[in-house]
Scaffold this motif. Structure first.
Motif, PDB file in Angstrom:
ATOM      1  N   ASN A   1      15.141  -7.014  12.941  1.00  0.00           N
ATOM      2  CA  ASN A   1      16.409  -7.753  12.930  1.00  0.00           C
ATOM      3  C   ASN A   1      17.185  -7.570  11.635  1.00  0.00           C
ATOM      4  N   SER A   2      16.574  -6.892  10.674  1.00  0.00           N
ATOM      5  CA  SER A   2      17.277  -6.680   9.409  1.00  0.00           C
ATOM      6  C   SER A   2      16.644  -5.518   8.656  1.00  0.00           C
ATOM      7  N   THR A   3      17.389  -4.992   7.723  1.00  0.00           N
ATOM      8  CA  THR A   3      16.851  -3.945   6.854  1.00  0.00           C
ATOM      9  C   THR A   3      16.391  -4.580   5.542  1.00  0.00           C
ATOM     10  N   VAL A   4      15.511  -3.908   4.860  1.00  0.00           N
ATOM     11  CA  VAL A   4      14.986  -4.451   3.598  1.00  0.00           C
ATOM     12  C   VAL A   4      15.204  -3.438   2.481  1.00  0.00           C
ATOM     13  N   THR A   5      15.165  -3.935   1.259  1.00  0.00           N
ATOM     14  CA  THR A   5      15.295  -3.088   0.076  1.00  0.00           C
ATOM     15  C   THR A   5      13.908  -2.734  -0.438  1.00  0.00           C
ATOM     16  N   PRO A   6      13.568  -1.465  -0.505  1.00  0.00           N
ATOM     17  CA  PRO A   6      12.226  -1.110  -0.994  1.00  0.00           C
ATOM     18  C   PRO A   6      11.990  -1.641  -2.408  1.00  0.00           C
ATOM     19  N   VAL A   7      10.785  -2.111  -2.628  1.00  0.00           N
ATOM     20  CA  VAL A   7      10.391  -2.571  -3.961  1.00  0.00           C
ATOM     21  C   VAL A   7      10.144  -1.346  -4.840  1.00  0.00           C
ATOM     22  N   SER A   8      10.482  -1.440  -6.099  1.00  0.00           N
ATOM     23  CA  SER A   8      10.355  -0.280  -6.985  1.00  0.00           C
ATOM     24  C   SER A   8       8.889   0.136  -7.114  1.00  0.00           C
ATOM     25  N   PRO A   9       8.642   1.430  -7.239  1.00  0.00           N
ATOM     26  CA  PRO A   9       7.259   1.912  -7.385  1.00  0.00           C
ATOM     27  C   PRO A   9       6.549   1.300  -8.585  1.00  0.00           C
ATOM     28  N   GLN A  10       7.274   1.090  -9.689  1.00  0.00           N
ATOM     29  CA  GLN A  10       6.639   0.527 -10.874  1.00  0.00           C
ATOM     30  C   GLN A  10       6.134  -0.888 -10.610  1.00  0.00           C
ATOM     31  N   VAL A  11       6.938  -1.672  -9.906  1.00  0.00           N
ATOM     32  CA  VAL A  11       6.522  -3.042  -9.570  1.00  0.00           C
ATOM     33  C   VAL A  11       5.296  -3.012  -8.674  1.00  0.00           C
ATOM     34  N   LEU A  12       5.321  -2.165  -7.653  1.00  0.00           N
ATOM     35  CA  LEU A  12       4.191  -2.106  -6.723  1.00  0.00           C
ATOM     36  C   LEU A  12       2.937  -1.582  -7.408  1.00  0.00           C
ATOM     37  N   ASP A  13       3.079  -0.662  -8.336  1.00  0.00           N
ATOM     38  CA  ASP A  13       1.907  -0.213  -9.092  1.00  0.00           C
ATOM     39  C   ASP A  13       1.266  -1.392  -9.825  1.00  0.00           C
ATOM     40  N   GLY A  14       2.121  -2.257 -10.387  1.00  0.00           N
ATOM     41  CA  GLY A  14       1.588  -3.433 -11.078  1.00  0.00           C
ATOM     42  C   GLY A  14       0.884  -4.381 -10.130  1.00  0.00           C
ATOM     43  N   VAL A  15       1.452  -4.596  -8.939  1.00  0.00           N
ATOM     44  CA  VAL A  15       0.827  -5.489  -7.958  1.00  0.00           C
ATOM     45  C   VAL A  15      -0.484  -4.891  -7.464  1.00  0.00           C
ATOM     46  N   ARG A  16      -0.503  -3.589  -7.225  1.00  0.00           N
ATOM     47  CA  ARG A  16      -1.739  -2.937  -6.774  1.00  0.00           C
ATOM     48  C   ARG A  16      -2.851  -3.077  -7.811  1.00  0.00           C
TER      49      ARG A  16
ATOM     50  N   ALA B   1       0.814  -1.214   0.000  1.00  0.00           N
ATOM     51  CA  ALA B   1       0.000   0.000   0.000  1.00  0.00           C
ATOM     52  C   ALA B   1       0.847   1.263   0.000  1.00  0.00           C
ATOM     53  N   THR B   2       1.939   1.263   0.765  1.00  0.00           N
ATOM     54  CA  THR B   2       2.708   2.496   0.953  1.00  0.00           C
ATOM     55  C   THR B   2       3.997   2.542   0.144  1.00  0.00           C
ATOM     56  N   GLY B   3       4.469   1.397  -0.337  1.00  0.00           N
ATOM     57  CA  GLY B   3       5.717   1.372  -1.086  1.00  0.00           C
ATOM     58  C   GLY B   3       6.946   1.195  -0.239  1.00  0.00           C
ATOM     59  N   LYS B   4       6.782   1.113   1.077  1.00  0.00           N
ATOM     60  CA  LYS B   4       7.915   0.930   1.981  1.00  0.00           C
ATOM     61  C   LYS B   4       7.440   0.138   3.186  1.00  0.00           C
TER      62      LYS B   4
ATOM     63  N   ASP C   1      -5.928   3.905   4.270  1.00  0.00           N
ATOM     64  CA  ASP C   1      -4.823   3.712   5.211  1.00  0.00           C
ATOM     65  C   ASP C   1      -5.145   2.610   6.212  1.00  0.00           C
ATOM     66  N   LEU C   2      -5.806   1.584   5.724  1.00  0.00           N
ATOM     67  CA  LEU C   2      -6.140   0.420   6.550  1.00  0.00           C
ATOM     68  C   LEU C   2      -5.760  -0.845   5.795  1.00  0.00           C
ATOM     69  N   ALA C   3      -4.857  -1.621   6.382  1.00  0.00           N
ATOM     70  CA  ALA C   3      -4.481  -2.924   5.817  1.00  0.00           C
ATOM     71  C   ALA C   3      -4.893  -4.003   6.801  1.00  0.00           C
TER      72      ALA C   3
END
Length: 581
Positions: free
Chosen positions: A494-509, A476-479, A553-555
């Motif tokens: 316990n770890s950091t993550v790599t944000p998924v690209s906005p273009q990919v998330l737009d496709g999933v949304r 929903a938020t991209g991060k 803003d509700l998941a």
């Protein structure tokens, strides 16, 4: 009367005052008493006062000693500072009279030497005053946990006489409040209790205790203790999450105790207050939960015939809004937060993210959706072996083609699914004050069959409702948000993550939106994006039903274990969302 000025080596009243007060301050009560004209009475009363106050230290300061010329009496004023420990201090001024007895100055003993308001036949006592526990409030200031008097019912085997009969009487009267209490459970508990220690049969809210008190109060071997505790008004409210919240905040909500110093008569009754420090209540604690969201989620799963749960989260902040479980789920513990379940087709969100991240496909890419597909000898079917031929990837996602996503996953490397899952939050561990959580596990798959099965949420992939709520929050938020349950407390990942690209998330949304639009039961929620899931478990005969999604803003994540079909989870989700309006 004029202040004394030492002008010779002869004994003076001031010497006696110094000797008396210094001995008293050093806890040499016998030495102090010997400076008085009634040593036995002085020693007794000084000892009683010292025992009552239990000072860490006493400081004295003589202010003035005065005597009329040639008089056989003198007066002294002084200041006493008591340190009673625990940041309790008590200071006041007092006075005493001195008398010359055959050339020796002695303190004329009277209770006022200790305090000007202490009279004959009186004692001093210290009383503590506990502040009321501060409450726990939700994000909007509504009560979540409030101070409630709790009465513990204790059974002492050695004093019960016929313990079987007493246990039976207790069970008869308490089982209506707690149906797990039986005569046998009480007997088992009391027999396991260490020698000389009582067995706690139950802890009752004051109102429940008042209802059963006439029937159990006089039972032999039964006694009661009471104390304040933070409890929800509704026993079923937040049962999976409130115990953890209470454990973290309760110590900080006790406030600072007050205390009083009083005089008492020979019966122990209070006569007069000498000093008082009012208790200081603590400020309320705040949880991120929303009473409205929690109630809507709870109502949505309460009547389900299998263990069922909903976790809701605010994607923009990661704040947990609701953790709801029905009674059957409660029997298994806080499974909404840390249960490990196959996520089924809800995991296609992760597979789609991984596939789009490779750049080889997009939502419009034509893909095959046959009724079955065989990968390295393993036949993988769609539900009921439906066959859609060749369709866009977004449609394959919406209608949930296992064969499509198994094929996509089988063509990935061993770590691509686990990396994509972690970037969405699945597999990240958190130290979140107030709750123990498990998001899930997506191990690397070296075998092609295992990757294919993982691609549609079977195989070795597991997730909790909390974990899937985090996944859709990230979409929903991209991060990936950092989840939290208590305002002002810090959650550690316990770890950091790599944000998924906005273009990919737009496709999933877009895929999640198409899935909702193709589901008639969700027609009333045009802004909703989601994914259904049916997940086989155990021997594969039965299935869990999932629905995860976000709206504004509700998941949220809905899991009905053993429901067999995802449509029941969709129905629960619609009840939940409808209950918010």
């Amino acid at each position: 009367m004029v202040p004394l000025v030492a002008c010779s080596s002869e004994a003076a009243p001031g010497d006696t005052v110094d000797a008396f007060l210094n001995a008293f301050a050093k806890h040499d009560l016998g030495g102090a008493a010997r400076q008085t004209d009634s040593a036995d009475s002085a020693r007794k009363q000084l000892t009683e006062v010292w025992k009552a106050l239990e000072p860490k230290s006493v400081r004295v300061k003589v202010k003035e000693v005065g005597q009329d010329d040639g008089a056989a009496t003198a007066d002294a004023s002084y200041e006493l500072d008591w340190d009673l420990g625990g940041n309790r201090t008590w200071s006041y001024e007092s006075h005493l009279e001195l008398r010359d007895q055959d050339g020796t100055w002695l303190v004329h003993w009277a209770p006022t030497v200790i305090h000007p308001k202490l009279a004959q036949q009186q004692a001093i006592a210290v009383q503590g005053q506990q502040p009321e526990l501060a409450p726990v409030l939700d994000r909007d200031g509504n009560l979540v946990l409030s101070p409630t008097r709790v009465v513990s019912v204790l059974l002492e085997k050695d004093k019960a006489g016929d313990v079987n009969a007493v246990a039976g009487a207790l069970a008869t009267n308490l089982s209506g409040i707690d149906n797990t209490i039986t005569q046998q459970s009480i007997l088992d508990g009391v027999n396991k209790a260490p020698a000389g220690q009582p067995y706690q049969v139950v802890a009752l809210r004051q109102s429940d205790y008042d209802a059963v008190k006439p029937a159990i109060y006089d039972l032999p071997g039964v006694r009661f203790t009471s104390a304040p505790r933070l409890l929800p008004n509704d026993k079923a409210f937040g049962s999976a999450v409130l115990p953890g919240i209470r454990k973290v905040v309760e110590a900080d909500l006790t406030g600072k105790a007050g205390w009083r110093v009083i005089t008492t008569d020979t019966t122990g009754a209070e006569v007069e207050e000498l000093y008082a420090k009012a208790p200081e209540p603590a400020e309320a604690a705040h949880t991120t939960l929303s009473v409205g969201v929690q109630n809507a989620a709870q109502a949505a799963v309460n009547t389900e015939p299998t263990p069922s749960m909903i976790v809701a989260m605010q994607p923009s902040t990661g704040q947990v809004l609701a953790v709801a479980q029905n009674a059957l789920a409660d029997q298994q513990g806080p499974v909404a937060l840390m249960g490990r379940y196959p996520p089924g087709s809800t995991f296609k969100i992760v597979t789609a993210t991984a596939a789009l991240s490779e750049g080889k496909v997009n939502g419009a890419s034509p893909v095959g959706c046959p009724g079955t597909i065989t990968i390295d000898g393993r036949e993988i079917p769609n539900s009921g072996k439906f066959d859609k031929g060749t369709i866009p990837l977004s449609t394959a996602f919406a209608v949930s083609c296992n064969t499509t996503f198994a094929q996509l996953a089988s063509q990935m490397g061993p770590s691509e699914l686990s990396d994509a899952a972690k970037n969405l939050g699945l597999g990240v561990d958190f130290e979140m004050p107030g709750a123990t959580t498990v998001t899930g596990s997506v191990p690397q798959a070296t075998g092609i069959v295992e990757r294919a099965e993982d691609g549609f949420g079977q195989g070795k992939v597991v997730a909790s409702p909390f974990g899937m709520a985090l996944v859709v929050s990230t979409v929903a938020t991209g991060k990936m948000p950092t989840p939290s349950l208590l305002t002002g407390q810090t959650t550690k990942a316990n770890s950091t993550v790599t944000p998924v690209s906005p273009q990919v998330l737009d496709g999933v949304r877009a895929m999640m939106q198409e899935m909702v639009r193709s589901t008639p039961a969700l027609a009333g929620f045009p802004d909703l994006r989601g994914k259904t899931g049916t997940a086989q478990f155990g021997d594969g005969v039965h299935s869990h039903g999932w629905f995860v999604g976000y709206q504004g803003d509700l998941a949220f994540a809905v899991l009905l274990t053993g429901a067999e079909v995802s449509s029941k989870a969709v129905a629960a989700a619609t009840r939940f969302l409808s209950g918010l309006s």
